[in-house]
Scaffold this active site. Structure first.
Site, PDB file in Angstrom:
ATOM      1  CD  GLU A 256      26.225 -37.144   0.610  1.00 38.11           C
ATOM      2  OE1 GLU A 256      26.501 -36.041   0.131  1.00 38.11           O
ATOM      3  OE2 GLU A 256      27.066 -37.942   1.057  1.00 38.11           O
TER       4      GLU A 256
ATOM      5  CG  HIS B  61       3.433 -26.447  -6.735  1.00 39.50           C
ATOM      6  ND1 HIS B  61       2.342 -26.080  -7.492  1.00 39.50           N
ATOM      7  CD2 HIS B  61       3.773 -25.336  -6.027  1.00 39.50           C
ATOM      8  CE1 HIS B  61       2.056 -24.802  -7.264  1.00 39.50           C
ATOM      9  NE2 HIS B  61       2.906 -24.332  -6.385  1.00 39.50           N
TER      10      HIS B  61
ATOM     11  CG  HIS C 175       1.858 -23.637  -1.809  1.00 37.23           C
ATOM     12  ND1 HIS C 175       1.372 -22.350  -1.814  1.00 37.23           N
ATOM     13  CD2 HIS C 175       2.433 -23.808  -3.029  1.00 37.23           C
ATOM     14  CE1 HIS C 175       1.628 -21.776  -2.987  1.00 37.23           C
ATOM     15  NE2 HIS C 175       2.281 -22.650  -3.738  1.00 37.23           N
TER      16      HIS C 175
ATOM     17  CG  HIS D 256       7.162 -21.746  -4.925  1.00 40.20           C
ATOM     18  ND1 HIS D 256       6.925 -22.623  -3.893  1.00 40.20           N
ATOM     19  CD2 HIS D 256       5.968 -21.561  -5.538  1.00 40.20           C
ATOM     20  CE1 HIS D 256       5.644 -22.954  -3.898  1.00 40.20           C
ATOM     21  NE2 HIS D 256       5.040 -22.325  -4.887  1.00 40.20           N
TER      22      HIS D 256
ATOM     23  CD  GLU E 196       3.687 -16.944  -4.249  1.00 33.83           C
ATOM     24  OE1 GLU E 196       3.899 -16.024  -3.431  1.00 33.83           O
ATOM     25  OE2 GLU E 196       2.870 -17.868  -4.060  1.00 33.83           O
TER      26      GLU E 196
HETATM   27  O1  2HA Z   1       1.392 -20.604  -9.661  1.00 34.87           O
HETATM   28  O2  2HA Z   1       3.156 -21.665  -7.532  1.00 34.87           O
HETATM   29  O3  2HA Z   1       2.579 -20.177  -5.436  1.00 34.87           O
HETATM   30  C1  2HA Z   1       2.510 -20.084  -9.097  1.00 34.87           C
HETATM   31  C2  2HA Z   1       2.621 -20.610  -7.736  1.00 34.87           C
HETATM   32  C3  2HA Z   1       2.089 -19.783  -6.654  1.00 34.87           C
HETATM   33 ZN    ZN Z   2       3.086 -22.425  -5.596  1.00 32.33          ZN
END
Ligand code: 2HA
Ligand code: ZN
Length: 275
Positions: free
Chosen positions: A172, A144, A213, A142, A118
């Protein structure tokens, strides 16, 4: 090597990866983190850069306002779990060329590899957030986040619906993200399309949800970015828990309550999302 790992930026980077792992947000190689170095960070790290940087790699995207900057990035296919255990194999420091369209590795990924899949998305969003924040933004993260992902199966995929659900899930929240969150529909990860769609949202918001995602956040430092991720995910968890009782939502924080919180805490809540 140990000197590199004792620099404040690398310590903050490794701590953030460990904290994310401990939250359960980074199964396998899931998630990615990038940090734009300050001048002081660069000065502290430069003595540890390899004598021979790797070759320049074109990113296929341009961030003119990031020409000449340096980033720490997780490696493509690398596990957050291993960042603290084996940082030199798991993360890298990259230099961006003056044109802002290519990078080269100056430290890390000793066993080969590239920055996160990414990276073009992170890089373009750094560019957008640096502009939006007058240079303050340094972190893109980022993860998950399971509860946020779960909500993308049941809530309408609009900025307004997600922002309102999250704001009303914990008192909050309107203080932590008064600007709200953007929602990006399901897209193939790692490509130019998701990068561009996320940039459109991040011109307006500090954080975006990637449908089915995860979550994508920005911030001026590790604590603020991690705290934003954590707050959004916890709000989503509360919403999931409340819905899971199966009795509907009987009472919630009303729109005028949100206005009252914003007034009291002196934050500029996105009024267009209130009734
Ligand atoms: O594996 O999370 O979006 C990396 C990620 C791709
Ligand atoms: Zn991801």
């Amino acid at each position: 090597m140990s000197g590199m790992l004792n620099t404040p930026a690398m310590k903050g980077f490794m701590k953030t990866c460990k904290d994310g792992w401990d939250q359960g947000w980074h199964e396998r190689n899931g998630g990615n983190l990038t940090y734009r170095l300050t001048d002081a960070d660069l000065e502290a790290m430069r003595p540890f850069f390899y004598a021979e940087p790797r070759e320049w790699v074109s990113m296929g995207v341009t961030g003119a306002n990031l020409g000449g900057s340096y980033f720490i990035a997780t490696g493509s296919g690398k596990y957050f779990r291993n960042v603290e255990l084996n940082p030199e194999d798991s993360v890298c420091v990259v230099e961006i060329n003056e044109a802002g369209d290519s990078y080269r590795i100056v430290w890390g990924l000793i066993n080969g590899g590239r920055p996160t899949s990414e990276f073009p998305t992170h890089f373009m969003n750094h560019s957008v957030r640096v502009s939006a924040t007058g240079g303050a933004c340094r972190v893109i993260y980022h993860a998950h986040t399971a509860n946020v992902i779960a909500l993308t199966y049941v809530l309408p995929l609009t900025d307004r619906d997600f922002t309102r659900a999250l704001w009303k899930s914990a008192t909050e929240c309107p203080v932590v993200f008064p600007g709200g969150v953007g929602v990006v529909p399901w897209m193939v990860p790692g490509g130019a399309d998701i990068a561009l769609a996320t940039c459109e949202k991040m011109k307006k918001y500090e954080a975006s949800i990637w449908a089915q995602h995860g979550t994508f956040v920005s911030g001026p430092d590790f604590d603020t970015a991690f705290g934003l991720m954590h707050t959004i995910e916890k709000a989503a968890q509360i919403h999931v828990l409340a819905l899971s009782c199966g009795m509907g939502i009987r009472q919630t924080i009303e729109d005028d309550d949100l206005r009252a919180i914003a007034r009291e805490f002196g934050v500029d809540i996105r009024e267009e999302f209130l009734d």
